[in-house]
Design a protein around this motif. Sequence first.
Motif, short mmCIF file in Angstrom:
data_model
loop_
_atom_site.label_atom_id
_atom_site.label_comp_id
_atom_site.label_asym_id
_atom_site.label_seq_id
_atom_site.Cartn_x
_atom_site.Cartn_y
_atom_site.Cartn_z
N LEU A 57 -11.48 11.52 15.58
CA LEU A 57 -10.61 10.90 14.79
C LEU A 57 -9.28 11.22 15.01
N LEU A 58 -8.46 10.45 15.04
CA LEU A 58 -6.73 10.76 15.32
C LEU A 58 -5.96 10.35 13.98
N LEU A 59 -5.80 11.40 13.00
CA LEU A 59 -5.17 11.11 11.88
C LEU A 59 -3.45 11.22 12.36
N ILE A 60 -2.61 9.99 11.63
CA ILE A 60 -1.33 10.10 12.39
C ILE A 60 -0.50 10.19 10.87
N ASN A 61 0.64 11.21 11.21
CA ASN A 61 1.39 11.43 9.94
C ASN A 61 2.39 10.13 9.49
N GLY A 62 2.19 10.01 8.30
CA GLY A 62 3.06 8.58 7.90
C GLY A 62 2.10 7.49 7.83
N SER A 63 0.86 7.42 8.37
CA SER A 63 0.06 6.10 8.46
C SER A 63 -1.14 6.35 7.64
N LYS A 64 -1.28 5.39 6.70
CA LYS A 64 -2.64 5.30 5.95
C LYS A 64 -3.99 5.06 6.70
N ASN A 65 -3.66 4.52 8.02
CA ASN A 65 -4.84 4.23 8.81
C ASN A 65 -4.90 5.24 9.90
N ALA A 66 -6.02 5.82 10.26
CA ALA A 66 -6.31 6.70 11.56
C ALA A 66 -7.02 5.75 12.53
N LEU A 67 -7.21 6.40 13.60
CA LEU A 67 -7.85 5.87 14.80
C LEU A 67 -9.07 6.62 15.14
N MET A 68 -10.23 5.79 15.08
CA MET A 68 -11.36 6.39 15.57
C MET A 68 -12.01 5.97 16.81
N MET A 69 -12.21 7.05 17.76
CA MET A 69 -12.32 6.73 19.11
C MET A 69 -13.83 7.10 19.61
N ASP A 70 -14.33 6.32 20.37
CA ASP A 70 -16.05 6.65 20.63
C ASP A 70 -15.97 7.46 22.04
N VAL A 71 -15.96 8.82 21.77
CA VAL A 71 -15.89 9.82 22.67
C VAL A 71 -17.29 10.83 22.80
N LYS A 72 -18.43 10.01 22.42
CA LYS A 72 -19.59 10.70 22.12
C LYS A 72 -20.07 11.37 23.48
N GLY A 73 -20.69 12.39 23.57
CA GLY A 73 -21.04 13.08 24.72
C GLY A 73 -22.03 14.24 24.48
N PHE A 74 -22.75 14.20 23.79
CA PHE A 74 -23.83 15.27 23.56
C PHE A 74 -24.92 15.34 24.29
N ARG A 75 -25.29 16.50 24.69
CA ARG A 75 -26.28 16.56 25.83
C ARG A 75 -27.74 16.16 25.36
N THR A 76 -28.36 15.50 26.27
CA THR A 76 -29.76 14.80 25.87
C THR A 76 -30.62 15.57 26.86
N ARG A 77 -31.94 15.44 26.45
CA ARG A 77 -33.26 15.99 27.12
C ARG A 77 -33.29 15.36 28.47
N GLY A 78 -32.60 14.08 28.73
CA GLY A 78 -33.01 13.53 29.90
C GLY A 78 -34.23 12.09 30.23
N ILE A 79 -33.98 11.40 30.86
CA ILE A 79 -35.05 10.48 30.96
C ILE A 79 -36.15 11.13 31.82
N THR A 80 -37.52 11.46 30.96
CA THR A 80 -38.71 11.68 31.73
C THR A 80 -39.73 10.89 31.54
N GLU A 81 -40.76 10.98 31.98
CA GLU A 81 -42.21 10.16 31.80
C GLU A 81 -42.66 10.62 30.54
N PRO A 82 -42.98 9.79 29.48
CA PRO A 82 -43.63 10.27 28.37
C PRO A 82 -44.89 11.05 28.56
N MET A 83 -45.17 12.00 27.92
CA MET A 83 -46.35 12.96 27.99
C MET A 83 -47.90 12.25 27.60
N GLU A 84 -47.53 11.46 26.42
CA GLU A 84 -48.80 10.88 25.74
C GLU A 84 -48.96 9.30 26.52
N GLU A 85 -48.07 8.83 27.33
CA GLU A 85 -48.35 7.39 27.75
C GLU A 85 -48.12 7.38 29.20
#
Lengths: 184, 495
Positions: free
Chosen positions: B116-144
């Motif tokens: 989120l980018l808050l800007i002084n003097g603006s009642k609107n902020a900017l929301m930016m998609d910068v998602k980047g969390f680590r994941t388990r990775g694509i693997t073969e499902p154990m049960e299937e």
Amino acid sequence: MKKVFLILALGLFLCGCQKRGPEYLVSSMGFDKENDSYKVCFESVIINSEDTKQSVKLLKGEGKTLRGAIMRIEKQCTQPLLLSHCGVLVIGDGITQNELSEVAKYCVKNEEITLSAFLIKTENAQQLLSVKPVSSLTVGFDIMGLLEQNKHYKNRLFELTATNYTAALPRVSINDGGLIFGAG
Amino acid sequence: MSGQIADYKNCNLSGNLERDVALFKDIFKKDVILRVKEITARGEKTLECALVYMDGMTDSDQINEAIIRPLITVGMADMSGDIADFVGKQMLFARDVKKISNIAEILQGVLYGEALLLINGSKNALMMDVKGFRTRGITEPMEERILQGPREGFEEAALLNLAMIRRKLLTPDLCIEMLRVGRRTSTAVFVCYLGTLADQKTVEKIKQKIGKINIDGILDTNYIVEQISGKRFSLFKRNGTTERPDIVAARLLEGRIAIVVDGTPMVVTIPYLFSENFQSDEDYYQNFLLSSAERCLRYFCFFLSISIPAVFIAISTFHRQLLPTSFAISVMQLRGGVPFTPVSECIIMILVFEILKEAGIRMSQNLGHALSIVGGLVVGQAAVEARIISSPILITVALSGIAGLMLPRLKTAVFYLRIAFVLLSAFLGLYGYIMGAMLLGIYILSIYSYSTDYTVSLKKASLQSLKDTLFRASWKNMKERPLFNRNISRQGKNK
């Protein structure tokens, strides 16, 4: 709900604590009449969990009525007799036509006795069932094996009742410890 | 304040940077992973702003390169109008920038890994998609696990899962709608379907039901399924679950609806048919003759699994004349000396089998093997020798248990039905078993899965409807979809 569950659980798991003795599987039944009293004998395989080898015993009972003679046999056993595998009903010469229908009616009424059981005639049922078996565990099984190969006899229990107890039964006699089949 | 996002539904940004930053710091006062970076952009005009994001949930390279660097290096022009618009359109390099002012919406975005980018003097902020969390990775499902076919499986990040589905269905007809569920978790739940194939009434009904869920948190698809299925006490599954994107794509192509929940690799597909319990993922990737034989075997195993102990109890207790004499003698001898009745013996063994099965699943692989050997062979043998259990019952229950392993999707039903049938047989003999079988048949025929008849393909009097139920016909002969009348044909023009 908890009480119902508890009762069910107790009923299910505690009802097994029972006194168990040897079980009797009847392979053949013999019916005779002498001096106005019925002589009944059950050739039974005694199944005992302690012993891996089965033994065979001829249980005998005598009474003024058929029911009375059978009750005497039942009293000798610790467990109810298993009649569902009885394949042969041996009728002694002492049993007349009227008494034969009585025997047949008793067997038909008893749900455990199968209607496909064979009926045979012999001089003395008790003597016949005392013969040493040749190929099977009991004489009853021996006779049953021979009768199953011989398809022209119409001597099953349901066939006898269908012909109003007039069907000719095969006759089995003892010769040198062996069995001889003949026409009734 | 109850600590929920909904508390801020009617709150908006003030436009005063200091006050807005203080507000966010106050909201997350006990959250150490919140980051607030104050930036001053200079040029013809000075612009004061603050970047708010969650550490670990965002891609720091993207934050540096797409937000901080342009703000510092690109000079701020002296302009009139909305500053947020200018910054978003002319200064930032971020891939997805949207203007936002509502605090609740901002909180949802920040907690989902957006910056989120808050800007002084603006009642609107900017929301930016910068998602980047680590994941388990694509693997073969154990049960299937399968021997042939695609090996990739879903993982915990819903967006990645959606991308995997999208990669298999390159059509604009694929609709993905997002809903937020959970008062405290505000979990993203995605409803996916093919617009021209799925039944729109069912889609709307499912969306409505999901929207009505009022629960603290959603951590898995089962949280959703249990609340929207309606029938809580159902022996049979009314929804399909899978970890495989190819299965989801195949089901979407049949007109089904998929529910993807963020945070779990399990994807739910609805409606679900009875015949699906007997299908394997591999059925469609191997020769159809082999698949058909295996499918018939699974139906047979279902019958075996619920029937063997019950029929044995009925015959050995009530109908001993049905056993051949030599077998009857052998059973009676082996049963002799055992203190329990056949029914209690059988139920004990069923429970022991389930305990061993569960313990084996929860153990590590190596221990699991050892446990199965100790449990199955050593304990079983010892129990028989000690005359606690008779060997015919042990064989019967083991056979029934092994047959049940062929049907992992029916494990709940098989467990309960096995016990119910044993009890019915113990009380009423074969009559009880037959009565139970009839009641089971009536029950299965009366089940509905989300307004769709559970046994719809078995009830249709056409050979075509059986081509993917009792057996698996070749793809050339499988012309109809199993579910709905709309766009029923899989093959041909304009389908």
